[in-house]
Motif scaffolding. Structure first.
Motif, mmCIF file in Angstrom:
data_model
loop_
_atom_site.group_PDB
_atom_site.id
_atom_site.type_symbol
_atom_site.label_atom_id
_atom_site.label_comp_id
_atom_site.label_asym_id
_atom_site.label_seq_id
_atom_site.Cartn_x
_atom_site.Cartn_y
_atom_site.Cartn_z
ATOM 1 N N LEU A 153 0.645 -1.122 0.483
ATOM 2 C CA LEU A 153 0.155 0.282 0.052
ATOM 3 C C LEU A 153 0.860 1.438 -0.254
ATOM 4 O O LEU A 153 2.260 1.239 0.465
ATOM 5 C CB LEU A 153 -0.861 -0.139 1.309
ATOM 6 C CG LEU A 153 -1.569 -1.697 1.369
ATOM 7 C CD1 LEU A 153 -2.377 -1.210 2.564
ATOM 8 C CD2 LEU A 153 -2.901 -1.284 0.297
ATOM 9 N N SER A 154 0.158 2.055 -0.610
ATOM 10 C CA SER A 154 0.996 3.603 -0.998
ATOM 11 C C SER A 154 0.542 4.495 0.555
ATOM 12 O O SER A 154 -0.432 3.767 1.407
ATOM 13 C CB SER A 154 0.265 4.527 -1.664
ATOM 14 O OG SER A 154 -1.068 4.793 -1.301
ATOM 15 N N ILE A 155 1.003 5.730 1.142
ATOM 16 C CA ILE A 155 0.880 6.169 2.103
ATOM 17 C C ILE A 155 -0.193 6.321 2.261
ATOM 18 O O ILE A 155 -1.123 7.297 3.748
ATOM 19 C CB ILE A 155 2.873 7.016 2.380
ATOM 20 C CG1 ILE A 155 2.193 7.212 3.737
ATOM 21 C CG2 ILE A 155 2.178 8.147 1.494
ATOM 22 C CD1 ILE A 155 3.812 8.628 4.648
ATOM 23 N N GLY A 156 -0.631 7.463 0.831
ATOM 24 C CA GLY A 156 -1.514 7.488 1.035
ATOM 25 C C GLY A 156 -2.732 6.762 1.458
ATOM 26 O O GLY A 156 -4.203 6.746 2.306
ATOM 27 N N GLU A 157 -2.815 5.472 0.558
ATOM 28 C CA GLU A 157 -3.214 4.507 0.749
ATOM 29 C C GLU A 157 -3.461 3.860 2.497
ATOM 30 O O GLU A 157 -4.850 3.972 3.077
ATOM 31 C CB GLU A 157 -3.664 2.746 0.075
ATOM 32 C CG GLU A 157 -3.917 3.258 -1.264
ATOM 33 C CD GLU A 157 -3.294 2.441 -2.015
ATOM 34 O OE1 GLU A 157 -4.070 1.777 -2.904
ATOM 35 O OE2 GLU A 157 -2.200 1.653 -1.806
ATOM 36 N N LYS A 200 8.407 -0.304 3.454
ATOM 37 C CA LYS A 200 9.615 -0.922 2.420
ATOM 38 C C LYS A 200 9.815 0.563 1.038
ATOM 39 O O LYS A 200 9.032 1.260 2.054
ATOM 40 C CB LYS A 200 9.488 -1.900 1.670
ATOM 41 C CG LYS A 200 8.948 -3.077 2.125
ATOM 42 C CD LYS A 200 10.613 -4.055 2.300
ATOM 43 C CE LYS A 200 10.389 -5.061 2.743
ATOM 44 N NZ LYS A 200 9.912 -5.282 4.216
ATOM 45 N N ARG A 201 10.843 0.665 0.357
ATOM 46 C CA ARG A 201 10.919 1.747 -0.779
ATOM 47 C C ARG A 201 10.474 1.790 -1.983
ATOM 48 O O ARG A 201 11.536 0.124 -2.017
ATOM 49 C CB ARG A 201 11.889 2.404 -0.672
ATOM 50 C CG ARG A 201 12.010 3.467 0.966
ATOM 51 C CD ARG A 201 11.590 4.022 0.701
ATOM 52 N NE ARG A 201 12.204 5.200 2.259
ATOM 53 C CZ ARG A 201 11.737 6.787 2.410
ATOM 54 N NH1 ARG A 201 11.326 7.123 0.739
ATOM 55 N NH2 ARG A 201 12.019 7.168 3.187
ATOM 56 N N THR A 202 10.026 1.618 -3.282
ATOM 57 C CA THR A 202 9.929 1.620 -4.520
ATOM 58 C C THR A 202 11.507 2.231 -5.019
ATOM 59 O O THR A 202 12.419 2.960 -4.654
ATOM 60 C CB THR A 202 8.919 2.448 -4.652
ATOM 61 O OG1 THR A 202 9.374 3.552 -5.280
ATOM 62 C CG2 THR A 202 7.660 2.787 -4.301
ATOM 63 N N LEU A 232 6.318 1.990 1.685
ATOM 64 C CA LEU A 232 5.686 1.231 0.617
ATOM 65 C C LEU A 232 5.231 0.324 1.826
ATOM 66 O O LEU A 232 5.733 0.019 2.880
ATOM 67 C CB LEU A 232 5.976 -0.091 -0.588
ATOM 68 C CG LEU A 232 6.056 0.119 -1.891
ATOM 69 C CD1 LEU A 232 6.339 -0.953 -3.409
ATOM 70 C CD2 LEU A 232 4.342 0.799 -2.612
ATOM 71 N N TYR A 233 3.462 0.368 1.595
ATOM 72 C CA TYR A 233 3.115 -0.952 3.468
ATOM 73 C C TYR A 233 2.538 -2.217 3.421
ATOM 74 O O TYR A 233 1.900 -2.173 2.533
ATOM 75 C CB TYR A 233 2.754 0.077 4.377
ATOM 76 C CG TYR A 233 3.214 1.671 4.729
ATOM 77 C CD1 TYR A 233 3.792 1.782 5.784
ATOM 78 C CD2 TYR A 233 3.422 2.735 3.666
ATOM 79 C CE1 TYR A 233 4.028 3.076 6.507
ATOM 80 C CE2 TYR A 233 3.728 4.048 3.720
ATOM 81 C CZ TYR A 233 4.832 3.691 5.392
ATOM 82 O OH TYR A 233 4.966 5.344 5.324
#
Length: 279
Positions: free
Chosen positions: A8-12, A37-39, A45-46
């Motif tokens: 999930l993105s930080i917004g999600e 994590k990181r892209t 990314l969560y």
């Protein structure tokens, strides 16, 4: 990392947990509470486990544990710890008000809004401190109460304006019946944002609520919050009673009017399928 695991993105994550992205970043950078994590481009990314971890952090904050002490408690049983009424910053903010250190007060309030979810600040700091100042009967005490409310209102308005860029799926309008609204109006707007709404605020609405509501329905607005710290006029009282039972939009009343009209507060809460908030 399992390639099939949904990230999930930080917004999600913010939408799922009600914790805004600024606070999530602060929890990572300042307190080491989360390690996403990181892209390849550096975006956070969560995982679902990260979301559970964030909810555990929230459970501790809801008990009044300072965010700086949460890390050492993770993995233990929250039920073994009693809730505290206030965050430790209670005394700090009180002292800043009483010493008339408005710059220091403003700075500390901004820091807190970046560190704690707004619902935690409301329950564990803003409302308890407001109650304490309101209980002071001396002339100086009344002055301090006014200063506290004015500075808190200013900070909340700024936070609301800064978070206007936050994306959300559903739209919500919150209107104030009086132009002289308290900080609770802006606090309620921020709480609605934390629920994932794109919030529009409008103050000084003294009539035409039915017309406005019909227009909002046509625009696809999902929720309409009517805020007042005063009693409604008889005409407005009847108008709102008709609005809260509409099936086409969720209507809620907030502010001190909930205590004056508990039947309206209950009807609007049932209609929204939500527990009435403290604001």
């Amino acid at each position: 990392m399992d390639s099939k695991e949904k990230m999930l993105s930080i917004g999600e994550v913010s939408e799922h947990t009600g914790v805004n992205s600024v606070t999530l970043r602060a929890w990572q950078r300042r307190y080491g509470l989360i390690t996403p994590k990181r892209t390849p481009k550096g975006h956070r990314l969560y995982s679902e486990q990260d979301v559970k971890h964030i909810r555990e952090i929230l459970s501790w904050l809801d008990k009044g544990v300072p965010v700086s002490q949460v890390k050492e408690l993770l993995g233990t049983n929250p039920s073994q710890f009693a809730k505290t009424e206030n965050l430790p910053e209670f005394d700090t903010l009180k002292a800043l008000v009483m010493s008339l250190d408005l710059k220091g007060l403003e700075t500390r309030l901004y820091e807190l809004t970046k560190t704690y979810p707004i619902h935690v600040l409301e329950a564990k700091l803003f409302q308890p401190l407001t109650d304490w100042f309101d209980a002071q009967s001396s002339e100086a005490g009344v002055l301090f109460a006014q200063i506290w409310r004015a500075e808190l209102t200013s900070v909340l308005v700024h936070c609301l304006l800064m978070s206007k860029k936050v994306k959300g799926k559903d739209r919500c309008w919150i209107v104030s019946i009086s132009r002289d609204q308290s900080y609770h109006f802006y606090l309620k707007a921020l709480l609605l944002q934390s629920e994932g709404y794109v919030v529009t605020t409008l103050d000084g609405i003294g009539s035409g609520l039915s017309i406005l509501c019909s227009s909002l329905v046509e625009k696809g607005v999902k929720r309409f919050v009517i805020h007042s710290d005063q009693a409604f006029t008889p005409v407005m009282r009847r108008e709102i009673a008709e609005l809260v039972v509409l099936p086409s939009i969720d209507i809620e009343i907030s502010g001190e009017c909930k205590k004056i009209y508990p039947e309206l507060a209950m009807a609007s809460a049932v209609d929204c399928n939500k527990t009435p908030s403290n604001v």
